[in-house]
Design a protein around this motif. Structure first.
Motif, PDB file in Angstrom:
ATOM      1  N   LEU A  33       0.926  -1.208  -0.093  1.00 15.50           N
ATOM      2  CA  LEU A  33       0.005  -0.047  -0.025  1.00 15.50           C
ATOM      3  C   LEU A  33       0.855   1.360   0.005  1.00 15.50           C
ATOM      4  N   VAL A  34       1.800   1.334   0.861  1.00 16.57           N
ATOM      5  CA  VAL A  34       2.995   2.450   0.922  1.00 16.57           C
ATOM      6  C   VAL A  34       3.625   2.602  -0.394  1.00 16.57           C
ATOM      7  N   LEU A  35       3.985   1.424  -1.003  1.00 12.98           N
ATOM      8  CA  LEU A  35       4.762   1.656  -2.375  1.00 12.98           C
ATOM      9  C   LEU A  35       3.819   2.068  -3.484  1.00 12.98           C
ATOM     10  N   PHE A  36       2.550   1.835  -3.351  1.00 11.85           N
ATOM     11  CA  PHE A  36       1.544   1.827  -4.290  1.00 11.85           C
ATOM     12  C   PHE A  36       1.227   3.607  -4.228  1.00 11.85           C
ATOM     13  N   LEU A  37       1.118   3.818  -2.905  1.00 17.87           N
ATOM     14  CA  LEU A  37       0.639   5.320  -2.953  1.00 17.87           C
ATOM     15  C   LEU A  37       1.956   6.156  -3.218  1.00 17.87           C
ATOM     16  N   LEU A  38       3.182   5.832  -2.866  1.00 19.57           N
ATOM     17  CA  LEU A  38       4.362   6.669  -2.907  1.00 19.57           C
ATOM     18  C   LEU A  38       4.661   6.720  -4.642  1.00 19.57           C
ATOM     19  N   LEU A  39       4.476   5.576  -5.392  1.00 18.06           N
ATOM     20  CA  LEU A  39       4.636   5.757  -6.666  1.00 18.06           C
ATOM     21  C   LEU A  39       3.496   6.650  -7.492  1.00 18.06           C
ATOM     22  N   GLY A  40       2.460   6.321  -6.938  1.00 20.79           N
ATOM     23  CA  GLY A  40       1.098   7.173  -7.369  1.00 20.79           C
ATOM     24  C   GLY A  40       1.383   8.814  -7.187  1.00 20.79           C
ATOM     25  N   GLY A  41       1.870   8.922  -6.047  1.00 19.87           N
ATOM     26  CA  GLY A  41       2.096  10.513  -5.720  1.00 19.87           C
ATOM     27  C   GLY A  41       3.189  11.047  -6.450  1.00 19.87           C
ATOM     28  N   LEU A  42       4.318  10.296  -6.601  1.00 19.70           N
ATOM     29  CA  LEU A  42       5.460  10.832  -7.419  1.00 19.70           C
ATOM     30  C   LEU A  42       5.122  11.128  -9.043  1.00 19.70           C
ATOM     31  N   GLY A  43       4.463   9.861  -9.394  1.00 21.33           N
ATOM     32  CA  GLY A  43       4.231   9.967 -10.777  1.00 21.33           C
ATOM     33  C   GLY A  43       3.404  11.260 -11.150  1.00 21.33           C
ATOM     34  N   ALA A  44       2.106  11.419 -10.430  1.00 19.42           N
ATOM     35  CA  ALA A  44       1.354  12.606 -10.496  1.00 19.42           C
ATOM     36  C   ALA A  44       2.037  13.935 -10.179  1.00 19.42           C
ATOM     37  N   GLN A  45       3.020  14.188  -9.342  1.00 17.09           N
ATOM     38  CA  GLN A  45       3.542  15.327  -8.907  1.00 17.09           C
ATOM     39  C   GLN A  45       4.432  15.830 -10.132  1.00 17.09           C
ATOM     40  N   LEU A  46       5.392  14.579 -10.601  1.00 18.88           N
ATOM     41  CA  LEU A  46       6.404  14.778 -11.632  1.00 18.88           C
ATOM     42  C   LEU A  46       6.195  14.753 -12.906  1.00 18.88           C
ATOM     43  N   LYS A  47       4.916  14.122 -13.295  1.00 13.67           N
ATOM     44  CA  LYS A  47       4.553  13.937 -14.477  1.00 13.67           C
ATOM     45  C   LYS A  47       4.913  15.212 -15.453  1.00 13.67           C
ATOM     46  N   GLU A  48       5.384  14.842 -16.602  1.00 13.43           N
ATOM     47  CA  GLU A  48       5.595  15.837 -17.580  1.00 13.43           C
ATOM     48  C   GLU A  48       4.898  15.487 -18.718  1.00 13.43           C
ATOM     49  N   PRO A  49       4.646  16.384 -19.779  1.00 20.43           N
ATOM     50  CA  PRO A  49       3.772  16.251 -20.976  1.00 20.43           C
ATOM     51  C   PRO A  49       4.594  14.972 -22.047  1.00 20.43           C
ATOM     52  N   MET A  50       3.866  14.124 -22.353  1.00 19.86           N
ATOM     53  CA  MET A  50       4.447  13.185 -23.270  1.00 19.86           C
ATOM     54  C   MET A  50       4.582  13.717 -24.824  1.00 19.86           C
ATOM     55  N   THR A  51       5.596  13.297 -25.479  1.00 18.98           N
ATOM     56  CA  THR A  51       5.846  13.757 -26.956  1.00 18.98           C
ATOM     57  C   THR A  51       5.001  12.819 -27.822  1.00 18.98           C
ATOM     58  N   ASP A  52       4.965  13.410 -28.869  1.00 21.11           N
ATOM     59  CA  ASP A  52       4.353  12.540 -30.360  1.00 21.11           C
ATOM     60  C   ASP A  52       5.341  12.495 -31.527  1.00 21.11           C
ATOM     61  N   ASP A  53       6.679  12.285 -30.999  1.00 21.87           N
ATOM     62  CA  ASP A  53       7.701  12.283 -32.099  1.00 21.87           C
ATOM     63  C   ASP A  53       7.737  10.804 -32.407  1.00 21.87           C
ATOM     64  N   PHE A  54       7.370  10.445 -33.717  1.00 25.79           N
ATOM     65  CA  PHE A  54       7.608   9.210 -34.325  1.00 25.79           C
ATOM     66  C   PHE A  54       8.589   9.258 -35.253  1.00 25.79           C
ATOM     67  N   SER A  55       9.651  10.026 -35.177  1.00 26.21           N
ATOM     68  CA  SER A  55      10.855  10.081 -36.155  1.00 26.21           C
ATOM     69  C   SER A  55      11.715   9.022 -35.996  1.00 26.21           C
ATOM     70  N   LEU A  56      12.323   8.733 -37.204  1.00 27.83           N
ATOM     71  CA  LEU A  56      13.462   7.395 -37.073  1.00 27.83           C
ATOM     72  C   LEU A  56      14.729   7.981 -37.756  1.00 27.83           C
ATOM     73  N   PRO A  57      15.765   7.608 -37.124  1.00 26.75           N
ATOM     74  CA  PRO A  57      17.069   8.139 -37.628  1.00 26.75           C
ATOM     75  C   PRO A  57      17.290   7.635 -38.816  1.00 26.75           C
ATOM     76  N   ASN A  58      18.266   8.333 -39.651  1.00 29.33           N
ATOM     77  CA  ASN A  58      18.999   7.844 -40.872  1.00 29.33           C
ATOM     78  C   ASN A  58      18.412   7.277 -41.798  1.00 29.33           C
ATOM     79  N   LEU A  59      17.014   8.146 -42.065  1.00 29.27           N
ATOM     80  CA  LEU A  59      16.120   7.784 -43.104  1.00 29.27           C
ATOM     81  C   LEU A  59      16.792   8.448 -44.409  1.00 29.27           C
ATOM     82  N   PRO A  60      16.612   7.745 -45.559  1.00 28.09           N
ATOM     83  CA  PRO A  60      17.021   8.209 -46.877  1.00 28.09           C
ATOM     84  C   PRO A  60      16.494   9.822 -47.243  1.00 28.09           C
ATOM     85  N   SER A  61      15.416   9.767 -46.696  1.00 27.19           N
ATOM     86  CA  SER A  61      14.732  11.352 -46.888  1.00 27.19           C
ATOM     87  C   SER A  61      15.478  12.388 -46.380  1.00 27.19           C
TER      88      SER A  61
END
Length: 765
Positions: free
Chosen positions: A24-52
């Motif tokens: 229970l403590v581990l679950f609440l600790l992870l949940g609290g840290l995740g909620a407080q420190l969460k940053e926006p996720m990205t939508d970068d689907f790029s690939l390296p070294n493409l011919p383009s």
């Protein structure tokens, strides 16, 4: 391993009021840290070294700033304008509305005002394209459809440079402002739709899928356990496991740039595996209660046997998911790692939280009992279940059942030969969206290929000054000579005179195979032109990038399969102490995969059965994701079902009897696990995102075919046909392969020593 898990299971069962608070403590600790420190996720689907990227380098050198529009996370926007029925945009009233629209766009604070907007009608007039017979070579690139012989002058495009740096930064208010800026033009009678990333809403999982999956899982487990309380235990472990995994992923966003699709995959994996593993352990615990002296002993034995299988089943899933990093595609790597985190927590919760929950619920676990279901309990050896009936049928005619399974899988696999890959573009958006309407309006005015223009960036540095015009003409003529090319625009020179830019417009859309072939041919022509003139060029744009991604992902499937299958094969040799059982399991997987690809192509690409009203090419990264996920799950079912058969064989049963007895005990739990997986994955068909739909279907179909045809028909048939050879292991390999004792044989020795010690104490007294 079985001895360690046995001891831990007894400890967690006995010390439940220590283990549960820690969790229970581990679950609440992870949940609290995740909620407080969460940053926006990205939508970068790029690939390296493409011919383009070659074209990008040329653009950066000779057209500074222009390459930004070709980045995956670039904010782009194009207004597609249609004239009212029976009118033209060149009509004074309609042209006035177009000019007013441009003025409205220039007043938007999200537009980059350093780059002036172009009036498409005025631009076409300046190019000399509004005369009765416009010059094709000059006017093919006009922003007004002057070359359309049936309805010329009815559709125009206005490309708008937005000042927002990345797609992830676009807010709902900015998206609405960009769309609403054309309201006055719409009120004037024009049709104005908006394409580009500025108009695409960032879609997150709705949560309905998880809830539906949980609901179906609950019903399945009530039937599987024949009791209500026990059915809620796997739900609890799934919530805890998924919650902890998701919180850890959110926590990771504070230090890493994590793609948004990561949590989608983690949700599917976390729910399904947590429930499956808990289901497997609780089922074994129920059986052990009937044959052990105490509930604590039953919990220890269940964790020693079923828990050992869970460890190795989880490891195969984790290997398959972490193996996605070998592809070298960033978003696939993070999706695999996110799924692996969820799988890891599913194993951890099953081994640590589960026995404590069993201890906390005690005698209430299998109450109230459902008489109709409980009387067919497969853990009761005196009961003839449907699983035993199927096993006996397979045992009588194994060659027939094997042939039937192979034929069915082969027939389903046939459509896979027509597999066409692509990325979800504007043509895959919902038909009611402005992006899709813009795509169709642009297709109507300029042809479908106008939605996937080939941008050709030319480097003339090594071309003699007196031959540059000739070299560009030769390049343009070569590109225009291809049958699948609609037209090629006149070259636009760079300011330094050492570069040029021209656009090739295909006849077909970005995801069409003929368009991808056109990209290949255009690049292949560079060698000859370079030899004659010294010219260098690169091809980019939506179509070129899509073709590059398809090629990269397809080229990675074989090495990925080799690494993952090789690692899993070694792991399963440890589990089964056999060569043929892991080998046949892997070969059976190839059949189920081919059949899954065939079913997915049939429904999502060909539009058969009427399940999809808007068929499209299969998403490029789906095949490799599907292989990774379903391979891990397939080995799960292989471990769940066949370890019980090996346990029977090790304890003295003949190969045929071992198959029947193991099938009798394992069929219901594997069936329940598969149905839960199918429900969780299949429920993603309710999502609006077409990628989520196709992936959910493919995963559900993969589990269905692999679990019910391969693991529960094909593999048992082969075990009967192979007989003693199924469990053969070369002597030299037997000496070096450690005996990890998944079937719990060492527990008998442990109990025997414990019994002897008790007897000696009694005698001594």
């Amino acid at each position: 391993m079985s001895v360690y898990l046995y001891r831990w299971g007894k400890f967690a069962f006995r010390r439940k009021w220590v283990v549960l608070p820690v969790w229970l403590v581990l679950f609440l600790l992870l949940g609290g840290l995740g909620a407080q420190l969460k940053e926006p996720m990205t939508d970068d689907f790029s690939l390296p070294n493409l011919p383009s990227e070659r074209a990008t380098e040329i653009l950066d050198e000779h057209f500074p700033g222009m390459s930004a529009a070709f980045k995956f996370d670039a904010v782009t926007g194009t207004y597609v304008i249609g004239a009212p029925q029976g009118q033209k945009l060149t009509d004074p009233v309609d042209h006035e509305a177009v000019v007013a629209l441009i003025g409205s766009l220039e007043r938007l604070d999200i537009v980059d005002h350093a780059k002036p907007l172009v009036d498409p009608v005025a631009a076409a007039e300046q190019m000399g394209c509004l005369v009765p017979n416009p010059n094709v070579s000059t006017c093919s690139g006009a922003p007004l459809n002057v070359l359309d012989k049936t309805q010329p002058g009815t559709v125009a495009v206005v490309s708008v440079p937005f000042a927002i740096e990345e797609f992830a930064d676009v807010t709902a208010e900015q998206r609405a402002a960009a769309y609403d800026a054309a309201d006055a033009a719409r009120n004037a009678g024009l049709t104005v739709e908006l394409s580009g990333t500025i108009a695409i809403e960032q879609q997150a999982p709705s949560g309905k899928s998880e809830m539906i999956g949980m609901g179906v899982a609950l019903v399945v487990m009530i039937v599987a356990f024949g009791a209500i309380v026990a059915a809620f235990v796997p739900i609890v472990t799934a919530i805890v496991g998924l919650g902890a995994a998701t919180s850890l992923i959110f926590l990771g966003t504070s230090v890493l740039s994590i793609p948004s699709f990561t949590t989608f995959l983690a949700s599917m994996i976390g729910i399904a595996l947590s429930i499956d593993y808990a289901l497997f352990i609780v089922s074994r615990y129920k059986h052990e209660l009937a044959v052990r002296d105490s509930a604590e002993e039953a919990a220890g034995t269940a964790l020693a046997t079923a828990g050992s299988a869970v460890v190795f089943a989880g490891l195969t899933v984790i290997i398959a998911l972490v193996g996605l990093s070998v592809v070298g595609v960033r978003f696939l790597t993070f999706m695999g790692l996110g799924g692996a985190v969820a799988a890891g927590f599913a194993v951890l919760v099953a081994l640590t939280l589960m026995p404590a929950l069993l201890g906390a619920l005690g005698r209430f676990l299998f109450e109230p009992e459902l008489p109709l279901v409980a009387k067919h309990d497969p853990e009761d050896d005196s009961v003839v279940t449907n699983g035993m009936r199927v096993a006996r049928l397979i045992g009588r005619v194994p060659a027939v059942t094997l042939a039937l399974a192979v034929v069915v899988l082969g027939l389903l696999a046939a459509p896979a030969a027509g597999l066409n890959l692509g990325l979800p573009g504007e043509d895959s958006m919902p038909k009611t969206s402005t992006v899709r309407k813009a795509y169709e309006l642009r297709t109507e005015g300029f042809g479908e290929g106008s939605n996937g223009v080939l941008n050709v960036a030319v480097d003339l540095t090594d071309v003699p000054a007196d031959r540059r015009a000739e070299a560009l003409t030769a390049l343009r003529d070569k590109l225009a000579s291809y049958a699948d090319m609609d037209y090629v625009t006149e070259p636009t020179p760079s300011r330094d005179g050492n570069g040029a830019l021209l656009d090739g417009v295909p006849k077909s859309g970005p995801n069409n195979q003929s368009t991808k072939d056109l990209v290949r041919d255009a690049r292949a022509a560079e060698a000859g032109l370079n030899a004659e003139y010294g010219i260098h060029y690169g091809v980019t744009g939506t179509t070129a990038i899509y073709a590059d991604i398809d090629h990269v992902l397809l080229s990675k499937i074989v090495p990925y399969m080799a690494i993952v299958a090789g690692a899993a094969f070694v792991l399963l040799i440890l589990v089964f102490r056999s060569i043929l059982v892991p080998l046949t399991g892997a070969l059976g997987f190839l059949l189920s995969m081919a059949a899954t690809f065939g079913a997915t192509v049939l429904i999502f690409q060909d539009g058969k059965l009427g399940l999809i009203e808007d068929p499209h090419p299969i998403v490029s990264f789906l095949p490799i994701m599907l292989i990774g996920l379903v391979f891990g799950l397939a080995m799960d079912y292989q471990v769940f079902l066949v370890t019980r058969m090996r346990e029977e064989y090790v304890h003295g049963a003949s190969p045929k009897e071992a198959m029947i007895n193991g099938y009798h005990h394992g069929a219901r739990v594997v069936t329940a696990a598969a149905i839960i997986m199918i429900s969780v994955f299949g429920s993603f068909l309710l999502e609006s995102d077409p990628t989520a739909k196709s992936m959910g279907f493919a995963l559900a179909a993969g589990v269905l075919l692999d679990a019910f045809l391969v693991r529960m028909v094909l593999i048992p048939s082969l075990l009967v046909l192979m007989g003693e050879w199924a469990w053969w292991l070369p002597k030299w390999l037997d000496k070096i392969v450690p005996d990890i004792d998944v079937e719990g044989a060492r527990l008998h020795d442990l109990r025997a020593r414990a019994g002897a010690a008790r007897e000696s104490v009694t005698v001594g007294d």
